[in-house]
Design a protein around this motif. Sequence first.
Motif, PDB file in Angstrom:
ATOM      1  N   GLU A  56       0.838  -1.199   0.000  1.00  0.00           N
ATOM      2  CA  GLU A  56       0.000   0.000   0.000  1.00  0.00           C
ATOM      3  C   GLU A  56       0.871   1.247   0.000  1.00  0.00           C
ATOM      4  O   GLU A  56       1.986   1.239   0.523  1.00  0.00           O
ATOM      5  CB  GLU A  56      -0.902   0.024   1.243  1.00  0.00           C
ATOM      6  N   ASP A  57       0.331   2.317  -0.598  1.00  0.00           N
ATOM      7  CA  ASP A  57       1.063   3.587  -0.564  1.00  0.00           C
ATOM      8  C   ASP A  57       0.707   4.350   0.713  1.00  0.00           C
ATOM      9  O   ASP A  57      -0.032   3.846   1.572  1.00  0.00           O
ATOM     10  CB  ASP A  57       0.789   4.408  -1.829  1.00  0.00           C
ATOM     11  N   GLY A  58       1.226   5.572   0.840  1.00  0.00           N
ATOM     12  CA  GLY A  58       1.011   6.357   2.050  1.00  0.00           C
ATOM     13  C   GLY A  58      -0.451   6.697   2.295  1.00  0.00           C
ATOM     14  O   GLY A  58      -0.842   7.008   3.422  1.00  0.00           O
ATOM     15  N   TYR A  90       5.974   3.391   1.333  1.00  0.00           N
ATOM     16  CA  TYR A  90       5.064   2.278   1.065  1.00  0.00           C
ATOM     17  C   TYR A  90       5.139   1.287   2.218  1.00  0.00           C
ATOM     18  O   TYR A  90       6.120   1.234   2.950  1.00  0.00           O
ATOM     19  CB  TYR A  90       5.433   1.601  -0.253  1.00  0.00           C
ATOM     20  N   LYS A  91       4.055   0.506   2.352  1.00  0.00           N
ATOM     21  CA  LYS A  91       4.045  -0.488   3.414  1.00  0.00           C
ATOM     22  C   LYS A  91       3.673  -1.845   2.832  1.00  0.00           C
ATOM     23  O   LYS A  91       2.725  -1.955   2.047  1.00  0.00           O
ATOM     24  CB  LYS A  91       3.054  -0.080   4.503  1.00  0.00           C
ATOM     25  N   VAL A  92       4.433  -2.850   3.229  1.00  0.00           N
ATOM     26  CA  VAL A  92       4.225  -4.224   2.777  1.00  0.00           C
ATOM     27  C   VAL A  92       3.524  -4.997   3.896  1.00  0.00           C
ATOM     28  O   VAL A  92       3.979  -4.969   5.045  1.00  0.00           O
ATOM     29  CB  VAL A  92       5.587  -4.897   2.478  1.00  0.00           C
ATOM     30  N   ALA A 107       4.119  -6.556   8.931  1.00  0.00           N
ATOM     31  CA  ALA A 107       4.176  -5.476   7.958  1.00  0.00           C
ATOM     32  C   ALA A 107       5.492  -4.730   8.122  1.00  0.00           C
ATOM     33  O   ALA A 107       6.068  -4.749   9.221  1.00  0.00           O
ATOM     34  CB  ALA A 107       3.006  -4.504   8.154  1.00  0.00           C
ATOM     35  N   PHE A 108       5.965  -4.142   7.030  1.00  0.00           N
ATOM     36  CA  PHE A 108       7.177  -3.312   7.127  1.00  0.00           C
ATOM     37  C   PHE A 108       7.140  -2.251   6.045  1.00  0.00           C
ATOM     38  O   PHE A 108       6.500  -2.439   4.996  1.00  0.00           O
ATOM     39  CB  PHE A 108       8.451  -4.165   7.042  1.00  0.00           C
ATOM     40  N   PRO A 109       7.786  -1.114   6.287  1.00  0.00           N
ATOM     41  CA  PRO A 109       7.796  -0.040   5.307  1.00  0.00           C
ATOM     42  C   PRO A 109       9.056  -0.062   4.445  1.00  0.00           C
ATOM     43  O   PRO A 109      10.065  -0.687   4.810  1.00  0.00           O
ATOM     44  CB  PRO A 109       7.819   1.203   6.194  1.00  0.00           C
ATOM     45  N   PHE A 110       8.968   0.587   3.284  1.00  0.00           N
ATOM     46  CA  PHE A 110      10.170   0.935   2.524  1.00  0.00           C
ATOM     47  C   PHE A 110       9.872   2.246   1.807  1.00  0.00           C
ATOM     48  O   PHE A 110       8.701   2.657   1.702  1.00  0.00           O
ATOM     49  CB  PHE A 110      10.586  -0.181   1.551  1.00  0.00           C
ATOM     50  N   GLN A 111      10.914   2.904   1.354  1.00  0.00           N
ATOM     51  CA  GLN A 111      10.732   4.178   0.642  1.00  0.00           C
ATOM     52  C   GLN A 111      11.218   4.052  -0.786  1.00  0.00           C
ATOM     53  O   GLN A 111      12.215   3.390  -1.063  1.00  0.00           O
ATOM     54  CB  GLN A 111      11.524   5.310   1.319  1.00  0.00           C
ATOM     55  N   VAL A 112      10.494   4.717  -1.695  1.00  0.00           N
ATOM     56  CA  VAL A 112      10.958   4.851  -3.073  1.00  0.00           C
ATOM     57  C   VAL A 112      11.460   6.277  -3.214  1.00  0.00           C
ATOM     58  O   VAL A 112      10.767   7.239  -2.844  1.00  0.00           O
ATOM     59  CB  VAL A 112       9.830   4.588  -4.085  1.00  0.00           C
TER      60      VAL A 112
END
Length: 113
Positions: A56-58, A90-92, A107-112
């Motif tokens: 999912e996005d922000g 974004y969150k996985v 769940a975990f986040p990452f940034q593009v």
Amino acid sequence: MLAFAVALALMPAEVSAHAFPDHSDPRVGHSVEAPGSVRIWFDGAIEPVFSTVRVEDGGRRRVDAGDARVDPKDSTLLEVSLPTLPPGTYKVFWSVVARDGHRTEGAFPFQVK
Ligand SMILES: [Cu+2]
């Protein structure tokens, strides 16, 4: 006290039977150029039918391609394709069932960038 000791003795086998993430690409919390997919490697085999991952996005909109799958050649690898994502956070969200039938999720986040 005896019951407690027995519980402790049983715990390692039980915990190791669950599936937990070992590493992922993108890595947890990291900033990356637009990734083509999210891949999560678990510490044991996971069941394809009951294991899934979404991104999912922000704004909490789902952005993955909807093709979450366990790699047919590697039963520890869960992956989903991504379209070209704009910069942002974004969150996985993952949910898997291990071979012992137990579900784990997280769940975990990452940034593009
Ligand atoms: Cu288990």
